[in-house]
Design a protein around this motif. Structure first.
Motif: not given
Ligand SMILES: Nc1ccn([C@@H]2O[C@H](COP(=O)(O)OP(=O)(O)O)[C@@H](O)[C@H]2O)c(=O)n1
Ligand SMILES: C/C(=C\COP(=O)(O)O)CCC[C@H](C)CCC[C@H](C)CCCC(C)C
Length: 405
Positions: A300-301, A250, A313-315, A179-180, A387, A293, A307, A377, A318-319, A296-297
Motif C-alpha cells: 500500500g505504501r 515507526r 488513508h488506505k488504498s 518493522r513491516k 489493526d 496486514d 485510495k 483492516e 494495499g487491501s 498490505a502496508d
Molecule cells: N489497506 C491498506 C493498508 C495500508 N496501506 C498503506 O500502508 C500505510 C500503513 O498502514 P497501517 O496504518 O495499516 O499500518 P500498520 O498499522 O499496519 O502499521 C498506510 O498509511 C497506507 O499508506 C494501504 O495503502 N492500504
C-alpha cells in the motif's frame, strides 16, 4: 504398536501403503488405493477396527473415515451401518465408478458434506483412539525437549529481530520496511516452529503419537511472553535497547513498543494458548495479522495511489494485497491436493496430521475469512483500534464461524 481387534495398526498401515496411499492418524483414517480388490479386505479390517474405536469415543468426539478408491459395496457399507452419523462421517471419493449411493452412512449425507473430509477438532484432553488409558503425562524427556525447543525459538526470535536492528541501524533497510518485515515474518516463523514442540513429525509418523500435547503450547507461548516483557520493559524505558526500538517502531519512540508490537505478541500468545496447532482458527488468524496486514502496508505504501472511497488513508493496492497474501499464506496457491499443490500454513499443519481438511471447501472458507479481515483492516476504525487487535480478532470470529473450534 498397540494391538486392536487382532490387527496391528502398523501392519495395516504398512499394507495400506503397499496397496496405495493411506494416512492413519489420530483424527482420521484415509485410505486411497487404486481400487485394488485387496484394499477392500483391508477396508473391512479398518472398518471393524473403526467401529471398535468409534464405540470408545466420547459423545463430543468425532472420527473420520475416508475411503478413496475403495468401492462402496454393500459389504463395506454394512460394516458402517451401525455408526452414529453425528459421530462418524464417512465418505468415499465421488470420482470413482461407485454404486449410486456413495455415502456409507445410514442416511445420505447432505450433498455439500458428502465428500468433505471432516476433521475432528482435537483438543488437549484428546485420548489417542488406540490407547485404552488417557494420553500419558509428559515424560521428563518430553519436558526437556520442549524446554530445548523454547530456548531455540527464543534464540531465533532474538537473532531475527537483531538482524533487522542491524540492517536498520546501518541504514541498509528503511526503518518502516524493517518493522513491516519483522511484522510479516516473526509471527509466521513462530507458527512454523510449533511442530518442534513435543512429538516431532518423525516420531509422530512412526508411533502415531498423539500430536496434540497440552504442555507443548505453554512452552511455545513462553517465546512471545518473553518478547512481551521485553517490549514492556523497553516501552516503559526501564531499560534501553535502541536497536529493538529502531527495528520495530515507526518513529523511534520507546512508547511505540507498547502499541502495535505489544498487541502483536499478545495475539501470538492468545493463538498459541487457545487454538495452538489443533485448530485452523489460530493459524488463519495469524496468517491474516502477519501475512495479510503486514504485506498490505508494504504494498500500500509503495503502490497505493488509488485510495479507497471510504478511507483516504488506505488504498486498493494495499487491501487487495491483504486479501491475496492473507489467503495464500493461510492455504497456499492451489485448491486440490490431488492435482494442484498446497503450500500454505494449513497444509503445513495437515502434513503433521494435526487436522485434515476438505481443501475445496476450505479454500472457500479461507477466502471468506480473508475478505472479512481485509474489509476490517481497510476501515478507518483502525485509527481507534489497532489493526493488530481488530484484524486477528475478527479473523478468529470469522474462522470460528466457518470451521468451528
Ligand atoms: N489497506 C491498506 C493498508 C495500508 N496501506 C498503506 O500502508 C500505510 C500503513 O498502514 P497501517 O496504518 O495499516 O499500518 P500498520 O498499522 O499496519 O502499521 C498506510 O498509511 C497506507 O499508506 C494501504 O495503502 N492500504
Ligand atoms: C513489528 C511488530 C509489530 C508492529 O506492528 P505494526 O505496528 O507495524 O502494525 C512485530 C514485533 C515482533 C516482536 C518484537 C518479536 C516477536 C517474536 C516472536 C514472538 C517469535 C518469533 C520466532 C521466530 C523463530 C523468529
Amino acid at each position: 504398536m498397540l494391538q486392536k481387534s487382532g490387527f496391528k495398526i502398523s501392519s495395516v498401515k504398512c499394507l495400506f501403503f503397499k496397496l496405495g496411499r493411506a494416512v492413519l492418524t489420530t483424527e482420521s483414517f484415509e485410505l486411497s488405493t487404486n481400487g485394488d480388490s485387496r484394499a477392500l479386505i483391508l477396508a473391512l479390517a479398518v472398518s471393524k477396527l473403526f467401529l471398535e474405536v468409534e464405540s470408545s469415543l466420547s459423545p463430543t468426539q468425532t472420527m473420520t473415515l475416508l475411503l478413496r478408491g475403495v468401492p462402496a459395496l454393500p459389504s463395506v457399507r454394512s460394516n458402517f451401518y451401525l455408526v452414529r452419523p453425528h459421530v462418524c462421517s464417512i465418505s468415499t471419493s465421488s470420482d470413482l465408478p461407485l454404486s449410486s449411493s456413495s455415502s456409507l452412512s445410514p442416511k445420505p449425507l447432505r450433498p455439500a458434506l458428502r465428500d468433505r473430509i471432516f476433521y475432528r477438532a482435537p483438543y488437549a484432553s484428546l485420548r489417542h483412539p488406540f490407547s485404552s488409558p488417557p494420553t500419558p503425562r509428559a515424560a521428563p524427556g518430553d519436558v526437556l525437549q520442549d524446554a530445548g525447543a523454547t530456548a531455540a525459538v527464543l534464540a531465533g526470535a532474538y537473532a531475527f529481530v537483531f538482524s533487522f536492528e542491524y540492517l536498520a541501524r546501518r541504514k541498509l533497510i528503511q526503518q518502516n520496511l524493517s518493522r513491516k518485515l519483522v511484522h510479516v515474518f516473526s509471527g509466521l516463523l513462530f507458527m512454523v516452529s510449533w511442530p518442534i514442540f513435543r512429538y516431532p513429525f518423525a516420531l509422530y509418523l512412526i508411533s502415531l503419537q498423539d500430536s496434540t500435547s497440552t504442555e507443548a503450547r505453554y512452552f511455545a507461548s513462553l517465546v512471545p511472553l518473553v518478547n512481551c516483557l521485553r517490549l514492556v520493559i523497553h516501552g516503559l524505558s526501564l531499560a534501553s535497547d535502541e536497536g529493538l526500538i529502531k527495528s520495530v517502531t515507526r518513529e523511534g519512540k520507546p512508547e511505540e513498543l507498547l502499541r502495535g508490537p505489544l498487541y502483536y505478541v499478545l495475539v501470538l500468545i492468545l493463538c498459541a494458548l487457545v487454538f495452538w496447532r489443533e485448530s485452523p482458527v489460530g493459524v488463519i488468524s495469524l496468517a491474516m495479522m502477519c501475512g495479510g496486514d503486514g504485506v498490505a502496508d508494504i504494498i500500500g505504501r509503495r503502490f497505493g495511489s488509488i485510495k479507497l472511497p471510504y478511507n483516504q488513508h488506505k488504498s486498493w493496492a494495499g487491501s487487495i494485497s491483504m486479501f491475496i497474501f492473507g489467503f495464500l499464506i493461510s492455504i497456499g496457491c492451489a485448491s486440490n491436493h490431488h492435482r494442484g499443490y498446497i503450500n500454505g500454513m494449513l497444509y503445513y499443519y495437515s502434513i503433521f496430521g494435526y487436522f485434515q481438511l476438505d481443501w475445496a471447501w476450505t479454500v472457500r472458507k479461507v477466502a471468506l475469512v480473508s475478505l472479512v479481515a481485509t474489509v476490517v483492516e481497510s476501515l478507518s476504525t483502525t485509527d481507534v483500534i489497532d489493526d493488530n487487535i481488530s484484524v486477528p480478532l475478527v479473523s478468529m470470529a470469522a474462522a470460528f464461524v466457518s470451521f468451528g473450534y
